[in-house]
Scaffold this active site. Sequence first.
Site, PDB file in Angstrom:
ATOM      1  N   LYS A  83      17.923  42.857  60.494  1.00 46.26           N
ATOM      2  CA  LYS A  83      17.579  41.449  60.681  1.00 46.26           C
ATOM      3  C   LYS A  83      16.126  41.238  60.278  1.00 46.26           C
ATOM      4  O   LYS A  83      15.229  41.942  60.757  1.00 46.26           O
ATOM      5  CB  LYS A  83      17.770  41.120  62.163  1.00 46.26           C
ATOM      6  CG  LYS A  83      18.334  39.757  62.463  1.00 46.26           C
ATOM      7  CD  LYS A  83      18.698  39.701  63.947  1.00 46.26           C
ATOM      8  CE  LYS A  83      18.904  38.286  64.394  1.00 46.26           C
ATOM      9  NZ  LYS A  83      19.051  38.201  65.859  1.00 46.26           N
TER      10      LYS A  83
HETATM   11  O1  G3P Z   1      20.217  35.012  68.424  1.00 49.33           O
HETATM   12  C1  G3P Z   1      19.137  34.173  68.724  1.00 49.33           C
HETATM   13  C2  G3P Z   1      19.285  33.693  70.118  1.00 49.33           C
HETATM   14  O2  G3P Z   1      19.222  34.794  70.967  1.00 49.33           O
HETATM   15  C3  G3P Z   1      18.297  32.710  70.571  1.00 49.33           C
HETATM   16  O3  G3P Z   1      18.848  32.099  71.687  1.00 49.33           O
HETATM   17  O4  G3P Z   1      18.876  30.738  73.710  1.00 49.33           O
HETATM   18  O5  G3P Z   1      16.853  32.104  73.118  1.00 49.33           O
HETATM   19  O6  G3P Z   1      17.404  30.063  71.827  1.00 49.33           O
HETATM   20  P1  G3P Z   1      17.937  31.198  72.629  1.00 49.33           P
END
Ligand code: G3P
Length: 220
Positions: A83
């Site tokens: 990634k």
């Molecule tokens: O894969 C990216 C994700 O983990 C971000 O999620 O909820 O932290 O915006 P969030």
Amino acid sequence: MKFFLDTANLDEIKRASTWGIVDGVTTNPSLIAKEGNPIDEQIRRICDLVDGDISAEVVAATHREMVKEGRRLAAIHKNVVVKCPLTREGIIATNELFNEGHRVNVTLCFSSAQALIAAKAGAYIISPFVGRLDDMGQDGMELIRQIVTIYQNYGYATRVLAASLRSTNHVIECALAGAHIATVPFKVLDGLFNHVLTDRGLEQFLADYNKVFAETPVGV
Ligand code: G3P
């Protein structure tokens, strides 16, 4: 649509993988840090639990270092997808890793222009963040719709992985938009099973059955 689990927690991955609906796992540096183990070790353990794409993110700042890190991560297991962030350095690294035959998930995508750049660089996966755009008062799902259309227009093979999903509704909207993959935290995946009418219906079925057959339980 594939379901990926967005976590580096082994207990969550073990539990969800028994359901037979987990196609892969995504991690990021924050999720890895939460578990406290070095990334290589944690990714290896995740690869032992799920037979599917496992995203492992680089933390280097320059493309040269990202490429070195990407090669090291890719060598952990055949299912590892490297990634890289959607920065200039990240895109140069993506292109170099792609030319070497590695699969790259380009992350932290917040616009269709960025998604177009990632596809041109040879990204295997693009990760647009829905919830974080919603948090800013923008329509995160519109970004998914735009990227799906743009990639279709030009026949890009890059898969659209909707990230930062926070609810069942997000997952349904992604499926309607044609996202190839939805990555979700354990709690969201677990929540996809639930419907009050399922619980109520099952309770009624069993009550009716047991009224007549309570003395002869099923299987005896
Ligand atoms: O894969 C990216 C994700 O983990 C971000 O999620 O909820 O932290 O915006 P969030």
